[in-house]
Design an enzyme around this catalytic site. Structure first.
Site, PDB file in Angstrom:
ATOM      1  N   SER A 106      42.840 -16.183 -75.758  1.00  0.00           N
ATOM      2  CA  SER A 106      42.006 -15.082 -75.264  1.00  0.00           C
ATOM      3  C   SER A 106      42.298 -13.789 -76.029  1.00  0.00           C
ATOM      4  CB  SER A 106      42.318 -14.866 -73.773  1.00  0.00           C
ATOM      5  OG  SER A 106      41.779 -13.647 -73.335  1.00  0.00           O
ATOM      6  N   TYR A 129      36.224 -10.907 -77.024  1.00  0.00           N
ATOM      7  CA  TYR A 129      35.459 -10.021 -76.144  1.00  0.00           C
ATOM      8  C   TYR A 129      35.083  -8.821 -76.997  1.00  0.00           C
ATOM      9  CZ  TYR A 129      36.871 -12.078 -71.598  1.00  0.00           C
ATOM     10  OH  TYR A 129      37.048 -12.889 -70.500  1.00  0.00           O
ATOM     11  N   THR A 155      32.735 -14.691 -76.120  1.00  0.00           N
ATOM     12  CA  THR A 155      32.411 -14.731 -74.680  1.00  0.00           C
ATOM     13  C   THR A 155      31.427 -13.624 -74.338  1.00  0.00           C
ATOM     14  OG1 THR A 155      34.557 -15.678 -74.166  1.00  0.00           O
ATOM     15  CG2 THR A 155      33.390 -14.594 -72.356  1.00  0.00           C
ATOM     16  N   LYS A 253      30.181 -18.437 -75.591  1.00  0.00           N
ATOM     17  CA  LYS A 253      30.674 -18.910 -74.285  1.00  0.00           C
ATOM     18  C   LYS A 253      30.092 -18.072 -73.149  1.00  0.00           C
ATOM     19  CE  LYS A 253      35.008 -19.634 -71.748  1.00  0.00           C
ATOM     20  NZ  LYS A 253      35.157 -18.514 -70.835  1.00  0.00           N
ATOM     21  N   HIS A 277      32.141 -18.654 -66.399  1.00  0.00           N
ATOM     22  CA  HIS A 277      33.461 -18.022 -66.410  1.00  0.00           C
ATOM     23  C   HIS A 277      34.316 -18.529 -65.234  1.00  0.00           C
ATOM     24  CE1 HIS A 277      35.101 -14.535 -68.818  1.00  0.00           C
ATOM     25  NE2 HIS A 277      36.077 -14.684 -67.947  1.00  0.00           N
TER      26      HIS A 277
HETATM   27  C1  LIG Z   1      42.954 -16.693 -64.938  1.00  0.00           C
HETATM   28  C2  LIG Z   1      41.745 -16.834 -65.802  1.00  0.00           C
HETATM   29  C3  LIG Z   1      41.584 -15.966 -66.869  1.00  0.00           C
HETATM   30  C4  LIG Z   1      40.480 -16.121 -67.712  1.00  0.00           C
HETATM   31  N1  LIG Z   1      40.380 -15.320 -68.814  1.00  0.00           N
HETATM   32  C5  LIG Z   1      39.379 -15.526 -69.692  1.00  0.00           C
HETATM   33  C6  LIG Z   1      39.318 -14.805 -70.912  1.00  0.00           C
HETATM   34  O1  LIG Z   1      40.189 -14.002 -71.220  1.00  0.00           O
HETATM   35  N2  LIG Z   1      38.265 -15.047 -71.736  1.00  0.00           N
HETATM   36  C7  LIG Z   1      37.293 -15.957 -71.438  1.00  0.00           C
HETATM   37  O2  LIG Z   1      36.354 -16.146 -72.224  1.00  0.00           O
HETATM   38  N3  LIG Z   1      37.332 -16.670 -70.296  1.00  0.00           N
HETATM   39  C8  LIG Z   1      38.353 -16.488 -69.424  1.00  0.00           C
HETATM   40  N4  LIG Z   1      38.415 -17.236 -68.286  1.00  0.00           N
HETATM   41  C9  LIG Z   1      37.404 -18.276 -68.030  1.00  0.00           C
HETATM   42  C10 LIG Z   1      37.858 -19.606 -68.611  1.00  0.00           C
HETATM   43  O3  LIG Z   1      37.900 -19.563 -70.018  1.00  0.00           O
HETATM   44  C11 LIG Z   1      36.927 -20.753 -68.201  1.00  0.00           C
HETATM   45  O4  LIG Z   1      35.594 -20.401 -68.515  1.00  0.00           O
HETATM   46  C12 LIG Z   1      37.001 -21.111 -66.727  1.00  0.00           C
HETATM   47  O5  LIG Z   1      38.312 -20.985 -66.242  1.00  0.00           O
HETATM   48  C13 LIG Z   1      36.508 -22.545 -66.526  1.00  0.00           C
HETATM   49  O6  LIG Z   1      36.546 -22.921 -65.207  1.00  0.00           O
HETATM   50  P1  LIG Z   1      37.751 -23.770 -64.571  1.00  0.00           P
HETATM   51  O7  LIG Z   1      38.875 -22.804 -64.341  1.00  0.00           O
HETATM   52  O8  LIG Z   1      37.164 -24.290 -63.315  1.00  0.00           O
HETATM   53  O9  LIG Z   1      38.147 -24.851 -65.554  1.00  0.00           O
HETATM   54  C14 LIG Z   1      39.516 -17.115 -67.440  1.00  0.00           C
HETATM   55  C15 LIG Z   1      39.692 -17.966 -66.355  1.00  0.00           C
HETATM   56  C16 LIG Z   1      40.798 -17.848 -65.552  1.00  0.00           C
HETATM   57  C17 LIG Z   1      40.978 -18.814 -64.408  1.00  0.00           C
END
Ligand SMILES: Cc1cc2nc3c(=O)[nH]c(=O)nc-3n(C[C@H](O)[C@H](O)[C@H](O)COP(=O)(O)O)c2cc1C
Length: 379
Positions: A106, A129, A155, A253, A277
């Site tokens: 990330s 981002y 993203t 994404k 997300h």
């Molecule tokens: C704690 C956390 C932090 C996240 N941070 C980012 C991020 O920095 N950038 C991003 O594109 N998605 C982020 N996401 C989304 C994840 O990349 C992903 O799309 C999502 O967790 C998928 O769903 P799942 O947790 O049910 O597998 C984050 C998700 C979580 C749970």
């Protein structure tokens, strides 16, 4: 008790992490309807049991963006993962490398691109981002390129951050002094985490963007910084800006709509991730697994369609493939495992997932993940 499945890792993470961190991983936006739908809609899909096919040889390998994956799984970008375990992004990237799957770093990881690339012995995919300062963004892209990151994941579903009630209640967004006191007490009640991360896991900065994100002393400072720096004015035109600065594959994404999928494909995106997300942004939006089939049908022949959201097992991976994805991403599954047991936890979770996927393939009569299609689903 050794965790046997992803949800066991969730419970182990709940025990090991302070509440503010566990809830940050586990929670979603508003009433968490989309988060719940991501999981429920994957569960609602039924696999079609088939028998007496020769399943003695199964092929789990697939190829995306010129890379061979040992199974159709990618670790999703998770911000602040380095707060879950000491230098957490490096640990997770190592586990991913050993398992033969990509790790996506990330923009807001605790460990920076170089630390992860060196620590894991292979450059991560990099998630971008878009921030207001385009000069700085160009520097970040150059950094990712210099480190050899093979894929850029852009993203686009965080034009503004979705409100997460759990984070508000726990003082993650803005901390009152009472919340601060309870965070300290909660930290002291989790000595394993305290010693590993708080005492020995620093520096607790945002490694890649540390040059722009200074003075982030508390978790709440991080959200304030995001609010000030993420750019809500970005449009599809900015994809051209990114494209001009990135030679390798670009994956968009956060696509959940067929019209947006067409736009992404028209503009030459090498891939898209059908994603909401993890239910952390627009609550009430469709689950990813429900949005996936029409999108895969519309653009699957022009761009690589990936998905994430609600994938909690190898059986779920097969359901995602059967619904049109070439591979799926895991978010919480690895964040929980990392929080519970560091690199070993992520490695074990990936082993579990692979074993589950093998059984799911064998019992549906699917011998090659590359040929998984809708015929694997029961009507
Ligand atoms: C704690 C956390 C932090 C996240 N941070 C980012 C991020 O920095 N950038 C991003 O594109 N998605 C982020 N996401 C989304 C994840 O990349 C992903 O799309 C999502 O967790 C998928 O769903 P799942 O947790 O049910 O597998 C984050 C998700 C979580 C749970």
């Amino acid at each position: 008790m050794r965790p046997a499945c992803v949800l066991d890792y969730r419970e182990a993470a709940r025990r090991r992490l302070p509440r503010v961190l566990f809830d940050y991983i586990d929670g979603g936006a508003y009433a968490e309807e989309t988060l719940a739908a991501n999981v429920a809609d994957v569960q609602a899909l039924k696999l079609r049991q088939r028998v007496l096919k020769d399943v003695s040889k199964l092929s789990l390998e697939t190829e995306i963006f010129g890379q061979t994956l040992s199974m159709p799984v990618v670790l999703s970008p998770v911000g602040l993962a380095g707060m879950n375990a000491r230098r957490g992004e490096v640990q997770a990237a190592r586990a991913a490398k050993a398992a033969g799957v990509p790790f996506t770093l990330s923009t807001v990881g605790v460990c920076g691109i170089d630390e992860v690339a060196k620590g894991a012995g292979t450059p991560p995919w990099f998630q971008l981002y878009m921030m207001r300062d385009r000069g700085f963004m160009a520097e970040v892209l150059a950094m990712a390129e210099a480190a050899g990151c093979p894929v850029l994941m852009f993203t686009v579903d965080l034009a503004v951050p979705g409100t997460r009630y759990r984070d508000q209640r726990n003082g993650m967004i803005a901390t009152t002094s009472a919340q601060r006191v309870s965070q300290v007490i909660d930290g002291l009640a989790h000595p394993g985490w305290l010693w590993d991360v708080q005492v020995n896991g620093g520096p607790h900065t945002l490694g890649t963007v540390a040059g722009a994100a200074k003075d982030l002393k508390r978790l709440a400072d991080y959200w304030a910084w995001i609010g000030r720096n993420f750019d809500p004015s970005i449009t599809w035109d900015d994809l051209a800006w990114v494209r001009a600065r990135w030679k390798g594959p670009i994956v968009i994404k956060g696509v959940l709509d067929v019209a947006d999928a067409h736009l992404a494909a028209d503009l030459g995106a090498d891939g898209i991730v059908v994603s909401n997300h993890g239910g952390r942004q627009l609550d009430g939006a469709s689950s990813s697994i429900r949005a996936l089939p029409p999108i895969a049908q519309a653009v699957g022949d022009r761009t690589t369609v990936l998905m994430d959201g609600g994938v909690r097992s190898g059986l779920d991976v097969l359901k995602a493939l059967a619904s049109g994805a070439k591979a799926c991403l895991l978010g919480r599954a690895w964040a929980w495992s990392l929080g519970a047991a560091g690199e070993a936890g992520v490695a074990h979770m990936l082993q579990i997932l692979r074993a589950e996927l093998r059984v799911a393939m064998a019992l549906t009569g699917c011998t090659d993940v590359r040929s998984a299609g809708a015929d694997l689903l029961a009507g």
